[in-house]
Design a protein around this motif. Sequence first.
Motif, PDB file in Angstrom:
ATOM      1  N   THR A  43       0.813  -1.207   0.000  1.00 37.71           N
ATOM      2  CA  THR A  43       0.000   0.000   0.000  1.00 37.71           C
ATOM      3  C   THR A  43       0.847   1.257   0.000  1.00 37.71           C
ATOM      4  N   ASP A  44       0.593   2.142  -0.966  1.00 39.68           N
ATOM      5  CA  ASP A  44       1.200   3.463  -0.945  1.00 39.68           C
ATOM      6  C   ASP A  44       0.431   4.340   0.031  1.00 39.68           C
ATOM      7  N   LEU A  45       1.161   5.072   0.867  1.00 36.72           N
ATOM      8  CA  LEU A  45       0.553   5.929   1.880  1.00 36.72           C
ATOM      9  C   LEU A  45       0.829   7.393   1.560  1.00 36.72           C
ATOM     10  N   SER A  46      -0.098   8.244   1.940  1.00 37.10           N
ATOM     11  CA  SER A  46       0.006   9.672   1.629  1.00 37.10           C
ATOM     12  C   SER A  46       0.647  10.439   2.786  1.00 37.10           C
ATOM     13  N   ASP A  47       1.925  10.155   3.041  1.00 39.75           N
ATOM     14  CA  ASP A  47       2.688  10.855   4.080  1.00 39.75           C
ATOM     15  C   ASP A  47       1.970  10.838   5.434  1.00 39.75           C
ATOM     16  N   VAL A  48       1.461   9.668   5.816  1.00 35.64           N
ATOM     17  CA  VAL A  48       0.743   9.553   7.080  1.00 35.64           C
ATOM     18  C   VAL A  48       1.724   9.329   8.227  1.00 35.64           C
ATOM     19  N   GLN A  49       1.243   9.501   9.449  1.00 35.20           N
ATOM     20  CA  GLN A  49       2.086   9.274  10.624  1.00 35.20           C
ATOM     21  C   GLN A  49       1.543   8.152  11.504  1.00 35.20           C
ATOM     22  N   GLU A  50       0.544   7.452  11.008  1.00 35.48           N
ATOM     23  CA  GLU A  50       0.052   6.263  11.708  1.00 35.48           C
ATOM     24  C   GLU A  50      -0.621   5.340  10.695  1.00 35.48           C
ATOM     25  N   ASP A  84      22.914   2.246  19.468  1.00 33.96           N
ATOM     26  CA  ASP A  84      23.047   3.505  18.744  1.00 33.96           C
ATOM     27  C   ASP A  84      22.724   3.310  17.271  1.00 33.96           C
ATOM     28  N   LEU A  85      22.149   4.339  16.659  1.00 31.00           N
ATOM     29  CA  LEU A  85      21.948   4.319  15.216  1.00 31.00           C
ATOM     30  C   LEU A  85      23.293   4.495  14.521  1.00 31.00           C
ATOM     31  N   THR A  86      23.527   3.724  13.485  1.00 30.04           N
ATOM     32  CA  THR A  86      24.780   3.838  12.735  1.00 30.04           C
ATOM     33  C   THR A  86      24.888   5.197  12.067  1.00 30.04           C
ATOM     34  N   ASN A  87      23.783   5.648  11.481  1.00 29.60           N
ATOM     35  CA  ASN A  87      23.761   6.933  10.785  1.00 29.60           C
ATOM     36  C   ASN A  87      22.637   7.798  11.338  1.00 29.60           C
ATOM     37  N   PRO A  88      22.831   9.108  11.409  1.00 29.78           N
ATOM     38  CA  PRO A  88      21.787   9.984  11.936  1.00 29.78           C
ATOM     39  C   PRO A  88      20.631  10.139  10.957  1.00 29.78           C
ATOM     40  N   CYS A  89      19.469  10.496  11.473  1.00 33.14           N
ATOM     41  CA  CYS A  89      18.325  10.826  10.630  1.00 33.14           C
ATOM     42  C   CYS A  89      18.629  12.168   9.963  1.00 33.14           C
ATOM     43  N   LYS A  90      18.362  12.280   8.647  1.00 31.12           N
ATOM     44  CA  LYS A  90      18.695  13.503   7.917  1.00 31.12           C
ATOM     45  C   LYS A  90      17.498  14.013   7.125  1.00 31.12           C
ATOM     46  N   GLU A  91      17.352  15.325   7.129  1.00 30.02           N
ATOM     47  CA  GLU A  91      16.274  15.957   6.381  1.00 30.02           C
ATOM     48  C   GLU A  91      16.357  15.578   4.907  1.00 30.02           C
ATOM     49  N   GLY A  92      15.207  15.179   4.338  1.00 27.20           N
ATOM     50  CA  GLY A  92      15.151  14.818   2.930  1.00 27.20           C
ATOM     51  C   GLY A  92      15.457  13.367   2.634  1.00 27.20           C
ATOM     52  N   ASP A  93      16.004  12.632   3.606  1.00 26.92           N
ATOM     53  CA  ASP A  93      16.327  11.217   3.386  1.00 26.92           C
ATOM     54  C   ASP A  93      15.073  10.351   3.443  1.00 26.92           C
ATOM     55  N   ILE A  94      15.136   9.219   2.749  1.00 31.24           N
ATOM     56  CA  ILE A  94      14.119   8.195   2.914  1.00 31.24           C
ATOM     57  C   ILE A  94      14.589   7.224   3.986  1.00 31.24           C
ATOM     58  N   PHE A  95      13.658   6.475   4.575  1.00 27.87           N
ATOM     59  CA  PHE A  95      14.037   5.465   5.561  1.00 27.87           C
ATOM     60  C   PHE A  95      13.170   4.233   5.368  1.00 27.87           C
ATOM     61  N   ASP A  96      13.635   3.121   5.923  1.00 24.83           N
ATOM     62  CA  ASP A  96      12.849   1.894   5.867  1.00 24.83           C
ATOM     63  C   ASP A  96      13.030   1.109   7.160  1.00 24.83           C
ATOM     64  N   ALA A 102       9.113  15.194  11.785  1.00 25.74           N
ATOM     65  CA  ALA A 102       9.219  15.234  10.323  1.00 25.74           C
ATOM     66  C   ALA A 102       9.126  13.861   9.667  1.00 25.74           C
ATOM     67  N   ALA A 103       8.998  12.799  10.450  1.00 26.51           N
ATOM     68  CA  ALA A 103       8.935  11.448   9.878  1.00 26.51           C
ATOM     69  C   ALA A 103       7.539  11.167   9.323  1.00 26.51           C
ATOM     70  N   LYS A 104       7.461  10.750   8.077  1.00 24.94           N
ATOM     71  CA  LYS A 104       6.198  10.426   7.413  1.00 24.94           C
ATOM     72  C   LYS A 104       6.314   9.062   6.731  1.00 24.94           C
ATOM     73  N   PHE A 105       5.233   8.284   6.750  1.00 21.15           N
ATOM     74  CA  PHE A 105       5.224   6.978   6.098  1.00 21.15           C
ATOM     75  C   PHE A 105       4.654   7.096   4.685  1.00 21.15           C
ATOM     76  N   THR A 106       5.307   6.412   3.756  1.00 22.54           N
ATOM     77  CA  THR A 106       4.897   6.490   2.351  1.00 22.54           C
ATOM     78  C   THR A 106       4.430   5.159   1.764  1.00 22.54           C
ATOM     79  N   ARG A 107       4.719   4.054   2.478  1.00 21.37           N
ATOM     80  CA  ARG A 107       4.364   2.750   1.892  1.00 21.37           C
ATOM     81  C   ARG A 107       4.554   1.653   2.930  1.00 21.37           C
ATOM     82  N   LEU A 108       3.739   0.593   2.840  1.00 23.68           N
ATOM     83  CA  LEU A 108       3.958  -0.610   3.641  1.00 23.68           C
ATOM     84  C   LEU A 108       3.599  -1.829   2.806  1.00 23.68           C
ATOM     85  N   SER A 109       4.511  -2.791   2.779  1.00 24.35           N
ATOM     86  CA  SER A 109       4.241  -4.067   2.107  1.00 24.35           C
ATOM     87  C   SER A 109       4.418  -5.184   3.124  1.00 24.35           C
ATOM     88  N   TRP A 110       3.740  -6.303   2.885  1.00 23.65           N
ATOM     89  CA  TRP A 110       3.898  -7.413   3.815  1.00 23.65           C
ATOM     90  C   TRP A 110       3.582  -8.731   3.118  1.00 23.65           C
TER      91      TRP A 110
END
Length: 326
Positions: free
Chosen positions: A26-33, A112-124, A187-195
């Motif tokens: 499912t593609d999500l529209s920048d939701v937070q839940e 610890d996180l290996t890399n910091p969260c950065k503005e504009g980055d995608i995450f998974d 600033a974290a938004k979800f864009t997709r979930l697959s399962w």
Amino acid sequence: MVLEILVLLVVGCAVPVDSIHCEGDTDLSDVQEYTQDVNDIGDLDFWRTAQNNFQTFGKFDGNPHNAVITAAYYTADNGLIFGITIDCKKGKWMSQITHNVTEKVTKHLTGDLTNPCKEGDIFDIWLKIHQPRMMSWIFNGQPLQYDTRTTYFRHGKTKIERTRPLKIWTKYGSDKGDHFTVKASGAAKFTRLSWGQCITWPRSLQENCQQARTWVESRSKMAVPEGGLGHFGSDWNTFAPQCFLGSRYYLWLQNFLHPDRNSKGFPWCCCVDMTTGEVANGDVENLCSLGSINGACSRSCMEYADKDVIEKVMKENDEMEHGLLL
């Protein structure tokens, strides 16, 4: 593309999308839940194995300094099976379980996180379920666990030793799962979930097979020196997409797509679009068939080999060869 699509119950605006052999995508529209319900998860007659994947994709839409991301797998009564918290401000992660003795939600592991969260980055965020009490979290290619254990099994009369991730001492096994929920702040938004018993990768990489392949391998069980996560990986790297002659284009026959509950443990063979990697014409029913453990398929899919793409790649390779010869 799916063989059978289950109904999705979601929080927020969602658009259904098909992926190869996933139960849902499912593609999500920048939701937070977002909440994904699952069906019959403990029924091995239905699923064949306990293995399942939940892959959540998102982005940092602004400064993620105060962003917190959580993902958790729950029972029907909202009992926590296994959860993870990503704290961008602290640069920390913590996994949680319901303690099997006290029955209270408690810390499992932290780091610890290996890399910091950065503005504009995608995450998974990837939750890989191996067995009812062997589950793994991966965030941006970082395994959120450490240490291993030795287990044994018998193959005939031979006792075989295996190195596995630690057992999860949670009250509820994954076979009691009912729904998977992700939440975010800042600033974290979800864009997709697959399962399902499948593998997906970011849509931003979809038209570059090499990037998609590297992304999947970096989260796989491929050896750490080779770029994988070793014992903490999600799936074998053999299930990564195959590319045509080392190019950005997909090989028209993908002969090692991840097995699902309908394939009886065998990989799938599918004819795909060389540009997108999706099943050609979206025709899963006719263009996918059971493969074999040695990669043999019942068809060549040559009719889906894109002549223009092949000629383009061959020409570029010839130009490189003549330009780089010493």
